[in-house]
Design a protein around this motif. Structure first.
Motif, short mmCIF file in Angstrom:
data_model
loop_
_atom_site.label_atom_id
_atom_site.label_comp_id
_atom_site.label_asym_id
_atom_site.label_seq_id
_atom_site.Cartn_x
_atom_site.Cartn_y
_atom_site.Cartn_z
N SER A 243 0.65 -1.19 -0.02
CA SER A 243 -0.25 0.06 0.08
C SER A 243 0.95 1.45 -0.16
CB SER A 243 -0.92 -0.07 1.25
OG SER A 243 -1.70 1.28 1.37
N ALA A 244 1.85 1.20 0.88
CA ALA A 244 2.74 2.49 0.99
C ALA A 244 3.54 2.67 -0.64
CB ALA A 244 3.78 2.42 2.12
N ASN A 248 3.30 5.87 -2.77
CA ASN A 248 4.40 6.45 -3.21
C ASN A 248 4.53 6.67 -4.53
OD1 ASN A 248 7.28 7.56 -2.60
ND2 ASN A 248 7.96 5.86 -3.49
N ARG A 249 4.43 5.50 -5.24
CA ARG A 249 4.46 5.64 -6.85
C ARG A 249 3.32 6.73 -7.49
NH1 ARG A 249 7.57 1.54 -9.37
NH2 ARG A 249 7.10 2.98 -11.08
N ILE A 250 2.20 6.59 -6.78
CA ILE A 250 1.14 7.78 -7.22
C ILE A 250 1.48 8.94 -6.71
CG2 ILE A 250 -1.30 8.21 -6.63
CD1 ILE A 250 -1.38 5.90 -8.30
N GLN A 251 2.31 9.28 -5.51
CA GLN A 251 2.57 10.55 -5.34
C GLN A 251 3.72 11.13 -6.43
OE1 GLN A 251 1.22 12.43 -2.94
NE2 GLN A 251 2.49 14.17 -4.17
N ASN A 362 -2.48 -3.86 -9.69
CA ASN A 362 -3.17 -5.01 -9.10
C ASN A 362 -2.08 -5.46 -8.13
OD1 ASN A 362 -5.78 -5.13 -10.78
ND2 ASN A 362 -4.40 -5.55 -12.44
N ALA A 363 -2.95 -6.01 -7.08
CA ALA A 363 -1.94 -6.63 -6.14
C ALA A 363 -1.91 -8.35 -6.59
CB ALA A 363 -2.65 -6.49 -4.88
N ASP A 364 -0.61 -8.61 -6.85
CA ASP A 364 -0.55 -10.16 -7.17
C ASP A 364 -0.11 -10.72 -6.09
OD1 ASP A 364 -0.36 -12.29 -8.65
OD2 ASP A 364 1.68 -11.99 -9.43
N VAL A 365 -0.86 -11.82 -5.61
CA VAL A 365 -0.82 -12.64 -4.42
C VAL A 365 -0.38 -13.98 -4.67
CG1 VAL A 365 -1.69 -13.41 -2.13
CG2 VAL A 365 -2.51 -11.20 -3.19
#
Length: 491
Positions: A243-244, A248-251, A362-365
């Motif tokens: 999430s962080a 960070n990448r979005i920011q 996407n969150a790859d799990v």
């Protein structure tokens, strides 16, 4: 080995809290009364209101109440309380008084607990206990501060399938404890059965046997549980990290877009300033001509009111010539010069693509099992295998078949009792007071009478499973007739 907890806090397998009125199911699993009641009610309503069983919450074994006529909300009351899981606070208050003396209305301080008799003994009774041949080898545990209330707990030695029938036979083929009815109904074809007493004497000689397995299984399951907890902790930490990272990448993307926007705004302002400079001279020329035209208009209006026709004509000609000359100069100065600049936005490719994007990522799990859990799982399987392998057929030099045990039961007693509901003659049972000579009833195999019903006229109909037949006796229990079954149909 770790010292036993004098007052262990057993926990329910559903609510994970200390047991409150623990109820034991036939499959061996125990739950709080209220937990079991709520589960049965929910499971019964969800599945089928007419269903007379429910799956065990742990092993899914179909469980039927001992009395199916009970309301579903009362089914849990039909299962026995598991005294082993009662805390010491739930035990009786006089658990340190000699049980033998109490039967003679005497009160003596307890000194030892007999694990075989499930009774506490005083000093004198303990001495007598050790002198009697039958009880001399019983296991005695000193009563002390560390014993707690465990000696007041009774192990349920009754068959879970047949009420009040004691467990007295062990089937080595199925590694299962049985009552006499179980042997007759479910283990007729088994070739290796022993009395439970023989199995106990053979396998429980070494009291330390398999004691380490229980502790090892607990230790290994604790490792697995710790790994499960670590898995939860790891998942939470990874969630926060991912999430962080996304934030960070979005920011960073926002900062980059802000920089691009700043550059764009600066470039736009510079271009507009250049074009404003191009528009300014043209506007000045137009503005000058407009003022001249406005002055001429006001002058002609004034002359119209105050001057003679001659004066008005002269001024009209002069003004006409000068404004015409002014316009020619305006036309020369503004000809082929733009009067307006159109500004349109041409987005860069990346901006256009961003506007089309529906997800920032996407969150790859991916799933894995820790080596610790794998090793603990293998270890538990090995330990359970060791526990389940004893007793085994190879433990005993000789064993008896179920048919031999059934054949040795030459007499059974019968007691007349009113029958108010239909009974399955192959699985039903009756209590008996009259002797029947099984050897005199004929049949190709040894006679095995294991159930029956009374008819409306007082006759007795018994099942002979070994010969696949029904035997009819009159009201004096004299043999009258047999009904041979062929492919499930009586002849």
């Amino acid at each position: 080995m770790a010292e036993a907890n004098p007052d262990p806090e057993y926990k329910c397998l559903m609510c994970m809290k200390p047991y409150n009125e623990p109820r034991e199911l036939p499959c061996g699993h125990t739950f709080c009364y209220q937990c079991l009641t709520s589960y049965i009610d929910k499971e019964h309503v969800t599945a089928d209101e007419d269903r007379h069983y429910f799956p065990c919450p742990v092993c899914d074994t179909p469980i039927s109440p001992r009395d199916v006529s009970l309301n579903v909300r009362n089914w849990a009351t039909s299962f026995p309380i598991n005294n082993l899981f009662l805390s010491s606070t739930a035990q009786r208050s006089n658990d340190r008084v000699c049980g033998a003396c109490l039967r003679d209305n005497e009160t003596s301080a307890g000194e030892a607990w007999c694990a075989d008799c499930a009774e506490i003994l005083c000093k004198q009774c303990r001495a007598v206990h050790g002198r009697i041949k039958v009880t001399a080898k019983h296991r005695l545990v000193p009563v002390g501060e560390n014993v707690g209330g465990f000696y007041d707990m009774m192990v349920n030695g009754v068959c879970s399938n047949h009420d009040e029938k004691p467990l007295e036979i062990y089937c080595l083929d199925h590694t299962a404890m049985c009552c006499s009815v179980c042997v007759s109904l479910s283990h007729r074809s088994c070739n290796h059965v022993k009395s439970l007493r023989d199995v106990i004497e053979k396998t429980m000689t070494d009291r330390s046997s398999h004691e380490t397995e229980w502790e090892d299984i607990t230790d290994e399951s604790k490792k697995m549980l710790d790994e499960e907890d670590a898995g939860f902790t790891f998942l939470v930490s990874k969630e926060k990290a991912v999430s962080a990272e996304m934030t960070n990448r979005i920011q960073q993307a926002k900062d980059k877009l802000d920089d691009l926007n700043t550059t764009f705004q600066s470039d736009l302002a510079e271009k507009c300033n250049e074009h404003r400079k191009q528009l300014s001279p043209r506007r000045n020329h137009v503005n000058t001509f407009h003022i001249n035209a406005e002055n001429s208009n006001m002058l002609m209006t004034r002359l119209e009111k105050q001057c003679s026709d001659r004066d008005r004509f002269i001024m009209r000609e002069k003004t006409k010539n000068q404004i015409s000359a002014h316009y020619r100069r305006l036309d020369q100065n503004t000809k082929n010069q733009p009067s307006r600049f159109e500004i349109t936005l041409k987005l860069g490719t990346i901006i256009d693509e961003i506007m089309k994007v529906t997800s920032a990522g996407n969150a790859d799990v991916t799933s894995t099992e820790s080596s610790i859990s794998q090793n603990a799982n293998v270890r538990i399987q090995t330990l359970l295998g060791a526990l389940l392998s004893t007793p085994s057929v190879t433990t005993f030099a000789n064993s008896t078949s179920a048919s031999d045990i059934a054949g040795s039961l030459q007499h059974m007693t019968v007691q007349s009792a009113p029958v108010t509901e239909p009974v399955d003659v192959w699985t039903g049972s009756v209590s008996c007071v009259h002797s029947l000579n099984a050897s005199a009833l004929g049949g190709s195999n040894s006679c095995l009478l294991n159930g029956g019903i009374f008819t409306d006229n007082g006759e007795l109909l018994m099942t002979d499973c070994n010969n696949s037949r029904l035997l009819l006796f009159d009201d004096m229990y004299s043999f009258q007739k047999e009904y041979i079954f062929d492919s499930g149909k009586p002849q």
